[in-house]
Design a protein around this motif. Structure first.
Motif, short mmCIF file in Angstrom:
data_model
loop_
_atom_site.label_atom_id
_atom_site.label_comp_id
_atom_site.label_asym_id
_atom_site.label_seq_id
_atom_site.Cartn_x
_atom_site.Cartn_y
_atom_site.Cartn_z
N TYR A 96 0.87 -1.33 0.37
CA TYR A 96 0.08 -0.03 -0.11
C TYR A 96 1.05 1.34 -0.30
O TYR A 96 1.19 1.80 0.65
N ASN A 153 0.41 4.27 -2.04
CA ASN A 153 -0.38 5.22 -1.70
C ASN A 153 -0.21 5.67 0.14
O ASN A 153 -0.79 6.74 -0.21
N ASN A 188 -6.92 3.11 0.84
CA ASN A 188 -6.14 3.11 -0.45
C ASN A 188 -7.34 3.53 -1.58
O ASN A 188 -6.67 4.36 -2.14
N SER A 228 -7.19 7.60 -2.98
CA SER A 228 -7.19 7.06 -4.53
C SER A 228 -7.85 8.16 -5.19
O SER A 228 -8.28 8.73 -6.42
#
Length: 512
Positions: free
Chosen positions: A84, A86, A190, A194
């Protein structure tokens, strides 16, 4: 005499009428006894792969910390960061006591109290495995789902740490307890990141590494770290209750979402019973083991007094509408039938645990030879303590059971009081209730008493509102795979969990 009998008859008719009317007008929560068709949410193959990869790391914890294998624990933390990037780039993260993971996602309004989501990444040992696919990676998420499990398998159908994705399921130790919650939380954050979503208030994730053996090195220290930093949470969410499918809860004809608003405490004690040792050819009139047997019999036959605590009273009010008339009659007329209700509840080992401090005799040791009398026999008793029964009262109960005998009593581990009962009128509860109804529209949402221990208890020092709920829809047989053979989670449950946590975070400060 006839006049007296007539009066008695009239009084009985009036009593029956009162009971019936009270049952009919009692404010049971309205329930939908039908079964809704739940939406299946898409989940990417990459999300399934990330989850499966975490299952493949054998993060088994050990109560003996000198024997604790930290290799997989360290590997898992590294894997999470790689899986993960991000999430880690958009948040602040740090560790507590080297292996406790904390992720801080900053919100728009720092004046609001943050919310905290918990999970743990340690698992219990897998048990014996006799299969042939050791370590083999199976990934076929589009396979036709199998019918519901109707019995516990006598062995694993896939290697316990394979993370096999097949037949509409993800198999492996930790898929239901509790890597499912950890990865669904990470996927939810996540996905929101995004989409450039920023929460209104700060969101924290905290992942312990030793929950299965007490959480003293993980969650306990994370909670103390939060307290030292002066962080107080508006709500804390941890594992606990589930969505129990229709027919799984005895006597309740509905799907029920069980929110743990409290959890039982526990105390294990070793009782050393002293007697006359020696050769078995000349035994005393009562041996040490005979004395121990008397004490143990007392503990099982003279248990602590049952009582209906507020959270269980609310539970019955919520689910009573899905019970038969006999059940509704007892619940709505406790002024007269409370004794009958409690007697019915204590007659079943499952419901008995909801209304009393339970007693479990778990270990015993005497002589090592068949012809030797042990001068000391010891046994261990475990109490799961109901809110309202302080530990001191339980200790006195054990002392009373040992009356008349020469004994020593010592703690096996530190005793723990039962938790506080978290309010159902808080924002944290209302938001959770709203979100549950979005994803489980036919479910009765109700507060409940968590029977087992969780890490959530440790966070009472930093929040007044701790709720225990794992948003999975499972039946009794599926629930029994937890800590058992063939543990798995369906892909539909896992994908719904991701959506649930996304929505819960967005709902928390929604103006709608």
């Amino acid at each position: 005499m006839k006049k007296l009998l007539a009066i008695i008859g009239v009084l009985l008719v009036l009593l029956v009428a009162v009971l019936a009317i009270k049952t009919l007008v009692y404010p049971f929560t309205k329930v939908n006894t039908g079964t809704a068709a739940y939406e299946n949410f898409p989940v990417s193959d990459s999300a399934l792969q990330r989850f499966a990869g975490g299952i493949r790391i054998p993060t088994v914890s050990n109560a003996d910390y000198s024997q604790f294998n930290y290799g997989p624990i360290t590997q898992f933390a590294s894997y999470l960061r790689q899986a993960y990037p991000n999430v880690y780039a958009a948040t602040e993260s740090y560790t507590v006591n080297d292996h406790g993971i904390v992720i801080h996602w900053k919100g728009r309004n720092s004046s609001l109290k943050p919310v905290l989501f918990l999970s743990h990444y340690d698992v219990v040992p897998p048990g014996e495995y006799e299969g042939t696919d050791s370590g083999q990676i199976i990934f076929s998420p589009k396979d036709k789902p199998q019918p519901p499990v109707t019995a516990i398998q006598d062995k694993w159908t896939h290697y316990p740490f394979s993370g096999a994705v097949t037949d509409g399921r993800i198999y492996g130790r930790g898929t239901l307890d509790m890597k499912n919650m950890l990865f669904s939380l990470m996927e939810a954050v996540n996905n929101l990141i995004s989409r450039q979503y920023t929460p209104e208030r700060d969101v924290y994730l905290a992942f312990g590494f030793d929950e299965e053996v007490g959480g003293t090195h993980g969650a306990k220290m994370i909670a103390e770290d939060f307290k030292a930093k002066g962080i107080h949470f508006d709500a804390v969410y941890d594992e606990g209750g589930i969505v129990s499918s229709k027919g799984s809860l005895s006597g309740i004809n509905a799907t029920v979402a069980l929110i743990g608003c409290a959890e039982k405490g526990f105390w294990s004690a070793r009782v050393k019973v002293k007697g006359l040792g020696g050769h078995s050819s000349m035994p005393p009139l009562q041996s040490a083991i005979g004395k121990a047997a008397v004490i143990m019999q007392r503990l099982e036959s003279e248990q602590m007094k049952p009582m209906i605590i507020p959270v269980i009273d609310q539970f019955f009010k919520n689910v009573g509408g899905a019970m038969d008339f006999k059940g509704r009659l007892a619940i709505s007329n406790q002024w007269l039938l409370k004794g009958t209700l409690i007697k019915t509840l204590t007659a079943n080992h499952t419901t008995n645990a909801l209304v009393r401090t339970t007693t479990a005799l778990t270990m015993m040791k005497g002589s090592d030879a068949s012809n030797v009398l042990a001068p000391i026999v010891d046994f261990v008793v475990n109490f799961r303590i109901l809110p309202g029964n302080p530990v001191a009262e339980v200790k006195q109960h054990l002392q009373n059971a040992c009356r008349g005998f020469d004994v020593e009593i010592e703690d096996v581990g530190a005793p723990r009081e039962a938790s506080r009962i978290s309010d159902t009128n808080s924002q944290g509860y209302r938001v959770m209730e709203k979100t549950i109804k979005q994803y489980f529209p036919d479910a009765i949402v109700t507060p409940y008493l968590t029977i087992g221990g969780t890490d959530g208890y440790k966070y009472e020092i930093v929040s007044d509102h701790v709720y225990r709920f794992n948003p999975v829809l499972i039946n009794n047989n599926e629930q029994q795979t937890i800590h058992n053979n063939n543990e798995y989670i369906s892909i539909s449950n896992y994908s719904r969990m991701i959506r649930y946590f996304e929505t819960l975070i967005k709902n928390y400060d929604s103006k709608q």
